[in-house]
Design a protein around this motif. Structure first.
Motif, PDB file in Angstrom:
ATOM      1  N   HIS A 264       0.834  -1.204   0.000  1.00 35.26           N
ATOM      2  CA  HIS A 264       0.000   0.000   0.000  1.00 35.26           C
ATOM      3  C   HIS A 264       0.873   1.261   0.000  1.00 35.26           C
ATOM      4  N   HIS A 268       1.635   4.492  -2.833  1.00 37.03           N
ATOM      5  CA  HIS A 268       1.726   5.949  -2.623  1.00 37.03           C
ATOM      6  C   HIS A 268       3.096   6.466  -3.073  1.00 37.03           C
ATOM      7  N   GLU A 294      -5.027   7.337  -2.904  1.00 39.08           N
ATOM      8  CA  GLU A 294      -5.515   6.045  -2.411  1.00 39.08           C
ATOM      9  C   GLU A 294      -5.765   5.081  -3.565  1.00 39.08           C
ATOM     10  N   SER A 297      -2.385   3.430  -4.068  1.00 37.51           N
ATOM     11  CA  SER A 297      -1.958   2.514  -3.014  1.00 37.51           C
ATOM     12  C   SER A 297      -2.821   1.258  -3.013  1.00 37.51           C
TER      13      SER A 297
HETATM   14 ZN    ZN Z   1      -3.131   5.174   1.930  1.00 36.46          ZN
END
Ligand code: ZN
Length: 514
Positions: A264, A268, A294, A297
């Motif tokens: 994740h 980013h 988001e 990620s």
């Molecule tokens: Zn995040």
């Protein structure tokens, strides 16, 4: 005009240097700083933040932006120069609209609220934070009022994280999604739960960390321009495009927590590492919104990292790393375990299917509180009631109910949560667009190759930094607005194979297992 633009750029880069120094102090505070350093560190961060803010709201910047307006209007909208002036003006106007005295009051209040919350949560003591939260709500409304002319009072607050997204649009989108998700969750949870005991063994930290780093290096996270350290609450931070760092934490008795959080954060970080160097240090030099961030990620964590194809390449490797724990566990069992769907209390631990229900109820509560239709005192009961209808369980207390997320207790009420679900919705749209351009991506993933997907994301999303707003980016890529259909398709296809669902429209592109 080029000289004036250069002067503006020089000022912006100087401000960004101060902000990057603050980010480094913050990274250190969250990783290696001894506890004794806390008091001085808070002061140092406040000092840097204040100087950076003062330099940004300097009338000289406003004057440069005014003088540059004709130049901006003479250029194409998408040019680097016009984009830099446009995005800087947007941020400048937002910054000068809020009086410094309000900012100071707000920070002082949220710092105190955080302290009270940190004690109240373990004690399950909502009444202790209630007056603080009431004040937070007052201040959040006051903040919104610095931006008159809004359609909904949440709009100016949403603008801070997802610029240009209106509450009315999000509410409608989320209502549509909720209507489709609630029956899906019911259909899945009516069946026997997946057995995830294979993940609940002892997995030593060193091997977990090494495996995670091997995976994200293959994704394309550049360790020459980044590093990974341990922390309590994983985050990504950036000091320049060539120094983007991630953090993780390891649970030795639960495999997956560290690995998926590493994927994740790498999502980013790859976004930030691959913004065009020309944008360095300017308002264009960061990801465009929390929703698009988001989407990146969660694309790497879920669409890639929890896929059958990904594990058909990596599972044999994982079995080599953990022969005693996983040597005798079939891949199918492991795959079901990492994709287990269950009714749960905590947003951050929730699976792909139920996760958005956790986000949507928070978004709705924020709107209702700001409108004056939900009093802070009624929040715990509203929370319990909405959990019963949406997720099908009721939190036994407030600790794992309304007290669970730090957001409202360390910042404003409004615009705090929508980005998570917008990200889930968009990641499916972006991935579908990448597959249309490159249908071979799933086969590549099953060979442990990620270059085509990486290159597509870099070309269409990452390199642009903040040049385009969320909606502009979605429009450019998909030719239309944000839509939940690709996301619902993705969920139905994937979970339709894992569980016997009434509608199972399997898709040839995702075949290859079961
Ligand atoms: Zn995040």
């Amino acid at each position: 005009m080029e000289t004036k633009l250069q002067e503006l750029k020089n000022r912006l880069i100087e401000i960004n240097d101060l902000e990057s120094a603050a980010a480094l102090l913050h990274w250190d505070q969250s990783t290696y700083m001894p506890p004794g350093g806390a008091e001085a560190r808070a002061r140092q961060l406040a000092t840097l933040g204040r100087i950076a803010h003062e330099k940004f709201v300097d009338p000289a910047i406003g004057k440069l932006l005014d003088e540059l307006r004709p130049y901006e209007e003479s250029l194409p909208y998408e040019s680097d120069e016009a984009s830099l002036i446009r995005v800087t003006r947007r941020e400048y106007e937002r910054a000068v609209n809020v009086p410094p005295s309000f900012v100071a009051r707000f920070y002082e209040h949220t710092a105190r609220t955080y302290e009270v919350w940190a004690r109240a949560r373990p004690a399950n003591d909502f009444p202790a934070v209630r007056p603080y939260l009431e004040k937070t709500l007052d201040l959040s409304r006051e903040l919104a009022e610095f931006f008159p002319g809004y359609e909904h009072i949440a709009d100016p607050l949403i603008d801070y994280s997802d610029y240009g997204m209106k509450a009315s649009f999000i509410r409608e989108l989320f209502a549509e999604l909720r209507q489709r998700l609630v029956p899906l969750v019911q259909a899945i949870t009516a069946q026997p739960p997946a057995d995830d005991s294979c993940l609940r063994q002892h997995f030593p930290e060193a091997q977990q960390l090494a495996f995670g780093r091997e995976v994200i290096a293959r994704f394309g996270y550049d360790f020459n321009r980044g590093r990974e350290d341990k922390t309590h609450h994983p985050f990504t931070t950036k000091f320049s495009i060539d120094d983007v760092r991630i953090t993780t934490r390891v649970k030795e008795h639960l495999f997956g927590d560290a690995l998926f959080s590493t994927m994740h954060e790498a999502g980013h970080a790859m976004y930030e590492q691959n913004i065009r160097k020309e944008f360095e240090g300017t308002p264009l030099g960061g990801g465009t919104s929390s929703g698009v961030h988001e989407s990146q990620s969660r694309l790497w964590e879920n669409i890639v990292g929890r896929s059958w194809g990904f594990w058909s390449f990596f599972y044999p490797r994982l079995q080599e790393v953990f022969p005693q724990q996983l040597g005798a566990v079939e891949m199918d069992t492991f795959y079901r375990a990492i994709n287990k769907v269950e009714r749960s209390l905590i947003r951050t631990d929730a699976d792909e299917v139920t996760y958005n229900l956790h986000v949507m109820l928070r978004f709705d509560f924020e709107s209702q509180m700001l409108e004056g239709n939900l009093a802070i005192g009624d929040l715990p009961e509203a929370w319990h009631e909405r959990f019963r209808t949406d997720i099908g369980i009721v939190p036994p207390d407030d600790r794992d109910g309304v007290l669970q997320d730090v957001h409202w207790y360390a910042g404003r009420i409004g615009g705090s949560f929508q980005g998570y679900t917008l990200g889930n919705i968009m990641n499916a749209q972006f991935y579908a667009a990448a597959l249309r351009d490159h249908p071979q991506i799933p086969e590549e993933i099953a060979r442990g190759e990620f270059g085509t997907l990486f290159g597509w994301l870099k070309e269409h999303i990452w390199q642009h930094g903040s040049k385009f707003t969320t909606s502009e980016l979605v429009e450019r890529i998909t030719g239309g607005p944000i839509s939940i259909e690709p996301y619902m398709d993705y969920l139905r296809r994937k979970y339709g194979k894992l569980y016997a669902l009434p509608v199972n429209d399997a898709h040839p592109a995702d075949s290859g297992h079961r």
